[in-house]
Scaffold this active site. Structure first.
Site, PDB file in Angstrom:
ATOM      1  N   LYS A   1       0.859  -1.188   0.000  1.00 27.90           N
ATOM      2  CA  LYS A   1       0.000   0.000   0.000  1.00 27.90           C
ATOM      3  C   LYS A   1       0.890   1.230   0.000  1.00 27.90           C
ATOM      4  CE  LYS A   1      -4.504   0.977   0.603  1.00 27.90           C
ATOM      5  NZ  LYS A   1      -5.692   0.279   0.127  1.00 27.90           N
TER       6      LYS A   1
ATOM      7  N   GLY B   1     -20.448   7.010   5.500  1.00 29.15           N
ATOM      8  CA  GLY B   1     -19.589   7.468   4.403  1.00 29.15           C
ATOM      9  C   GLY B   1     -20.233   7.173   3.065  1.00 29.15           C
ATOM     10  N   VAL B   2     -20.642   8.250   2.376  1.00 33.59           N
ATOM     11  CA  VAL B   2     -21.252   8.066   1.051  1.00 33.59           C
ATOM     12  C   VAL B   2     -20.314   8.625  -0.017  1.00 33.59           C
ATOM     13  CG1 VAL B   2     -23.663   7.788   1.678  1.00 33.59           C
ATOM     14  CG2 VAL B   2     -22.708  10.100   1.552  1.00 33.59           C
ATOM     15  N   GLY B   3     -19.069   8.163   0.043  1.00 30.96           N
ATOM     16  CA  GLY B   3     -18.064   8.531  -0.952  1.00 30.96           C
ATOM     17  C   GLY B   3     -18.207   7.610  -2.155  1.00 30.96           C
TER      18      GLY B   3
ATOM     19  N   VAL C   1     -17.422   4.360  -2.793  1.00 27.04           N
ATOM     20  CA  VAL C   1     -18.030   3.040  -2.584  1.00 27.04           C
ATOM     21  C   VAL C   1     -19.402   3.177  -1.934  1.00 27.04           C
ATOM     22  CG1 VAL C   1     -17.755   0.771  -1.531  1.00 27.04           C
ATOM     23  CG2 VAL C   1     -15.735   2.010  -2.304  1.00 27.04           C
TER      24      VAL C   1
HETATM   25  P1  NAD Z   1     -14.010   8.079  -0.408  1.00 26.82           P
HETATM   26  O1  NAD Z   1     -12.961   9.010   0.089  1.00 26.82           O
HETATM   27  O2  NAD Z   1     -14.546   8.280  -1.773  1.00 26.82           O
HETATM   28  O3  NAD Z   1     -15.258   8.083   0.589  1.00 26.82           O
HETATM   29  C1  NAD Z   1     -15.145   8.124   1.963  1.00 26.82           C
HETATM   30  C2  NAD Z   1     -16.275   9.000   2.469  1.00 26.82           C
HETATM   31  O4  NAD Z   1     -16.323   8.913   3.885  1.00 26.82           O
HETATM   32  C3  NAD Z   1     -16.100  10.483   2.117  1.00 26.82           C
HETATM   33  O5  NAD Z   1     -17.289  10.973   1.519  1.00 26.82           O
HETATM   34  C4  NAD Z   1     -15.821  11.134   3.464  1.00 26.82           C
HETATM   35  O6  NAD Z   1     -16.309  12.457   3.554  1.00 26.82           O
HETATM   36  C5  NAD Z   1     -16.551  10.214   4.409  1.00 26.82           C
HETATM   37  N1  NAD Z   1     -16.092  10.222   5.793  1.00 26.82           N
HETATM   38  C6  NAD Z   1     -14.835  10.370   6.293  1.00 26.82           C
HETATM   39  N2  NAD Z   1     -14.841  10.281   7.635  1.00 26.82           N
HETATM   40  C7  NAD Z   1     -16.132  10.052   7.995  1.00 26.82           C
HETATM   41  C8  NAD Z   1     -16.803   9.850   9.233  1.00 26.82           C
HETATM   42  N3  NAD Z   1     -16.142   9.866  10.387  1.00 26.82           N
HETATM   43  N4  NAD Z   1     -18.132   9.639   9.222  1.00 26.82           N
HETATM   44  C9  NAD Z   1     -18.827   9.623   8.063  1.00 26.82           C
HETATM   45  N5  NAD Z   1     -18.252   9.817   6.854  1.00 26.82           N
HETATM   46  C10 NAD Z   1     -16.933  10.025   6.828  1.00 26.82           C
HETATM   47  O7  NAD Z   1     -13.421   6.613  -0.237  1.00 26.82           O
HETATM   48  P2  NAD Z   1     -13.920   5.262  -0.929  1.00 26.82           P
HETATM   49  O8  NAD Z   1     -13.091   4.997  -2.103  1.00 26.82           O
HETATM   50  O9  NAD Z   1     -15.402   5.294  -1.033  1.00 26.82           O
HETATM   51  O10 NAD Z   1     -13.480   4.205   0.185  1.00 26.82           O
HETATM   52  C11 NAD Z   1     -14.208   4.081   1.397  1.00 26.82           C
HETATM   53  C12 NAD Z   1     -13.532   3.034   2.274  1.00 26.82           C
HETATM   54  O11 NAD Z   1     -13.510   1.782   1.597  1.00 26.82           O
HETATM   55  C13 NAD Z   1     -12.066   3.331   2.617  1.00 26.82           C
HETATM   56  O12 NAD Z   1     -11.780   2.847   3.903  1.00 26.82           O
HETATM   57  C14 NAD Z   1     -11.290   2.546   1.582  1.00 26.82           C
HETATM   58  O13 NAD Z   1      -9.985   2.230   2.012  1.00 26.82           O
HETATM   59  C15 NAD Z   1     -12.167   1.304   1.487  1.00 26.82           C
HETATM   60  N6  NAD Z   1     -12.020   0.593   0.225  1.00 26.82           N
HETATM   61  C16 NAD Z   1     -12.276   1.226  -0.931  1.00 26.82           C
HETATM   62  C17 NAD Z   1     -12.161   0.536  -2.128  1.00 26.82           C
HETATM   63  C18 NAD Z   1     -12.490   1.184  -3.445  1.00 26.82           C
HETATM   64  O14 NAD Z   1     -12.671   0.469  -4.437  1.00 26.82           O
HETATM   65  N7  NAD Z   1     -12.597   2.514  -3.496  1.00 26.82           N
HETATM   66  C19 NAD Z   1     -11.762  -0.803  -2.133  1.00 26.82           C
HETATM   67  C20 NAD Z   1     -11.531  -1.443  -0.910  1.00 26.82           C
HETATM   68  C21 NAD Z   1     -11.664  -0.719   0.271  1.00 26.82           C
END
Ligand code: NAD
Length: 353
Positions: free
Chosen positions: A80, A180-182, A184
């Site tokens: 990573k 978290g509505v990012g 994923v």
């Molecule tokens: P992202 O940054 O797009 O979304 C994360 C969201 O969480 C953001 O909207 C952020 O504002 C919000 N957030 C942060 N702290 C918070 C809190 N305390 N309470 C509520 N919301 C909060 O990230 P992502 O790509 O959607 O990934 C989300 C998680 O999944 C991460 O831990 C990442 O490591 C894991 N993950 C992602 C993938 C992928 O394909 N993107 C794959 C495996 C694991």
């Protein structure tokens, strides 16, 4: 700095600090294990409180990738990267180029891809400096944004967990709390909503949270209290460390199943969840969809059904983990870790012969 003394070091093969004054890039690349193949894991871009926090994060994430890739049946090891931004600093293209050069210097020990804070555009910039990158949106094997596939794996995992706990695989009427509505979380909400689940969401990005609430007809909860709301499934999809002895006491859901990496504060929290009769689907298992998607690109696989087939296999693995957990009365997290460790150990012994 003596990394080996760090509590999260856990036998890492390589930890590289990158400092490029011209682009102001400060990054750490951690390679935990290459026993099963080249290490693969995304690049997180984040503003950490300090370098110690960044080091802990990258070491924990990198080790997690060893487990994830192993349990997903991939011939890939765990690694990573984190890019450390100063408060208020924005990522830049020169920074991504310098990061690409650092990845190239590892000569294929580590493949990078997207993670929190990085995008397909960032990976396109990295690609100009190295071929050891996945998650590109253009090219013969391009796998694009991994998030929809990660969300799909999580969605299937939630359905499986509901079948095991509530004896129903349909989600209509169930209450799911998504933290978290990012990238994923958003895709996951789409799938959950389409299957009739009622959503409660939180996000520290209030605009995004409001948009998601409108789009999915979701209720909004305080980000600090989402874990404690009345619901059937709690899906952490933000950052790690949300499952601690304190928060576990307050969880009302019977299932915890979400995309975030490193959800447990510490390993023993998995046993606390198990003891509290809460089914926790191990993060590194349920969120492996994204790396499966990237693996198709790394391994240059042309079969368009491959990722879908791998997701089906992943769901079967989840069921095996839950079955063994019931039989052995150990947490699914412990069982999944053991299965992953056994696979890595078998490969190590085979290579030593
Ligand atoms: P992202 O940054 O797009 O979304 C994360 C969201 O969480 C953001 O909207 C952020 O504002 C919000 N957030 C942060 N702290 C918070 C809190 N305390 N309470 C509520 N919301 C909060 O990230 P992502 O790509 O959607 O990934 C989300 C998680 O999944 C991460 O831990 C990442 O490591 C894991 N993950 C992602 C993938 C992928 O394909 N993107 C794959 C495996 C694991």
């Amino acid at each position: 700095m003596d990394f080996t003394a760090h509590p999260d070091f856990c036998g890492h093969e390589k930890v590289v600090f990158v400092d490029d004054p011209a682009s102001e890039l400060k990054a750490i690349i951690a390679v935990h294990s290459t026993t099963l193949g080249p290490a693969a894991g995304g690049c997180r871009i984040w503003s950490y409180r300090n370098q110690t926090d960044a080091l802990s994060d990258v070491l924990r994430l990198s080790r997690g990738m060893t487990y994830k890739n192993a349990i997903a049946g991939l011939d890939l090891g765990g690694g990573k990267a984190v890019i450390m931004l100063r408060d208020g600093q924005q990522k830049t293209k020169p920074m991504m180029l310098a990061f690409g050069r650092a990845v190239e210097k590892l000569e294929g020990d580590y493949y990078t891809a997207e993670d929190v804070g990085s995008t397909t555009e960032d990976m396109a910039a990295v690609r100009t400096q190295t071929s050891y990158v996945a998650g590109l949106s253009e090219g013969k094997y391009a796998s694009g944004n991994p998030s929809p596939v990660t969300a799909r794996g999580v969605f299937e995992g939630i359905k499986l967990a509901c079948a095991n706990v509530f004896d129903r695989s349909e989600l209509d009427g169930l209450r799911v709390a998504v933290q978290g509505v990012g990238h994923v979380g958003w895709y996951l909400c789409e799938m959950l909503r389409a299957s009739g689940a009622q959503l409660i969401i939180s996000d520290v990005n209030h605009d995004r949270c409001r948009s998601a609430a409108e789009r999915f007809g979701a209720d909004i909860a305080d980000p600090n209290r989402l874990h404690a709301v009345e619901c059937d499934v709690y899906a952490p999809c933000a950052l790690g460390g949300t499952l601690t002895s304190n928060s576990i006491e307050e969880i009302k859901a019977k299932i915890v199943a979400g995309a975030a990496n490193n959800q447990l504060g510490c390993e023993s929290d998995a046993e606390l969840l198990h003891g509290a009769d809460i089914l926790y689907v191990p993060d590194f298992l349920i969120n492996a969809g994204g790396i499966l998607n990237a693996a198709r690109e790394i391994k240059k696989i042309t079969n368009s059904d491959w990722v879908e087939d791998q997701i089906s296999t992943l769901v079967n693995t989840m069921q095996k983990v839950l079955d063994r957990s019931r039989i052995e009365n150990r947490s699914p997290h412990y069982v999944a870790m053991k299965m992953a460790e056994d696979r890595v150990e078998a490969a190590r012994l085979a290579a030593a012969e």
